[in-house]
Design an enzyme around this catalytic site. Sequence first.
Site, PDB file in Angstrom:
ATOM      1  NE  ARG A 130      62.524  -0.246  14.167  1.00 39.24           N
ATOM      2  CZ  ARG A 130      62.055  -0.197  12.931  1.00 39.24           C
ATOM      3  NH1 ARG A 130      61.718   0.969  12.390  1.00 39.24           N
ATOM      4  NH2 ARG A 130      61.964  -1.284  12.213  1.00 39.24           N
ATOM      5  CE  LYS A 156      47.270  23.151  12.532  1.00 41.67           C
ATOM      6  NZ  LYS A 156      46.025  22.988  11.754  1.00 41.67           N
ATOM      7  CD  GLU A 206      43.049  32.784  11.326  1.00 37.96           C
ATOM      8  OE1 GLU A 206      43.899  31.878  11.356  1.00 37.96           O
ATOM      9  OE2 GLU A 206      42.134  32.894  12.168  1.00 37.96           O
ATOM     10  CG  ASP A 214      41.154  29.713   9.061  1.00 38.77           C
ATOM     11  OD1 ASP A 214      41.822  28.742   8.651  1.00 38.77           O
ATOM     12  OD2 ASP A 214      40.494  29.687  10.114  1.00 38.77           O
TER      13      ASP A 214
END
Length: 278
Positions: free
Chosen positions: A96, A131, A195, A217
């Site tokens: 597993r 992320k 940004e 963005d």
Amino acid sequence: MDASTEQLIRAAIAEDVGDGDVTATYFIPAESTAQAQIAAREPGVVSGMEVAVRVFQEIDPRIQTHILRQDGDAFEPGEVLLEISGPTRGILTGERTALNFLQRLSGVATQARRYVQAVQPHPVQIWDTRKTTPGWRLLEKAAVKAGGGTNHRMGLYDHVMVKDNHLAAHGSLKELQRAIDRVKAERPGTRIQLEADNLDQVADFLTLRGVDMLLLDNMGAEKLRQAVALNAGRLWLEASGGITLATIGEIAATGINAISVGALTHSARALDLGLDFT
């Protein structure tokens, strides 16, 4: 294999095995040996193979493995990716944990491959983000590369990214320029990216010296085309924010240099792989 990955593997084994695999200990004879294989039950791209092998070696050094598909290789349902032989208890105990790594990382690689293919034939890079699953960043970013994507910054330490919250806290153009100059003086070679949420910011940032990239963005395709024209090849331009497989082709056609996609890592589905005794 780097020390952090070794530590992660040991922690994953300890989490699952604890003070011993009671099922294998009581239901499998100690002298039993077996052969097994990990096979694909759906198509995808391999990543994490060396980690899976390392899990079995950590469980029992007597376990032998034969890799049939390397990281970055595409596979179809039914294909065997890894052959395993040795003590039956060890194979069952490691099954597993090895699959958890291999399924998750192959899912990331497969997701990255889909996005890379979706922007062809445009010469645009597909970038990952921060992320990532805590503790898995090196592995997940390696999986993005296995799928044909490109790693953006690894962390907060290797690339300046001045985002909207930084600008809101301390962001006049004069202050930005002073901070950029300090970075260039004290940390030479560090890339600096700002940004921009709108075209006015793009125009302002193009007046600053020492900037390497702009992150555009949540701009639609039309605004991205305008930003590309305004930039006129001066800085590297990255598009980001809410980009999906359905929209990425249109974004790639704007002339942007790179597209970052958080979904490469935060939304990748673990692939269906299985270990079967032969």
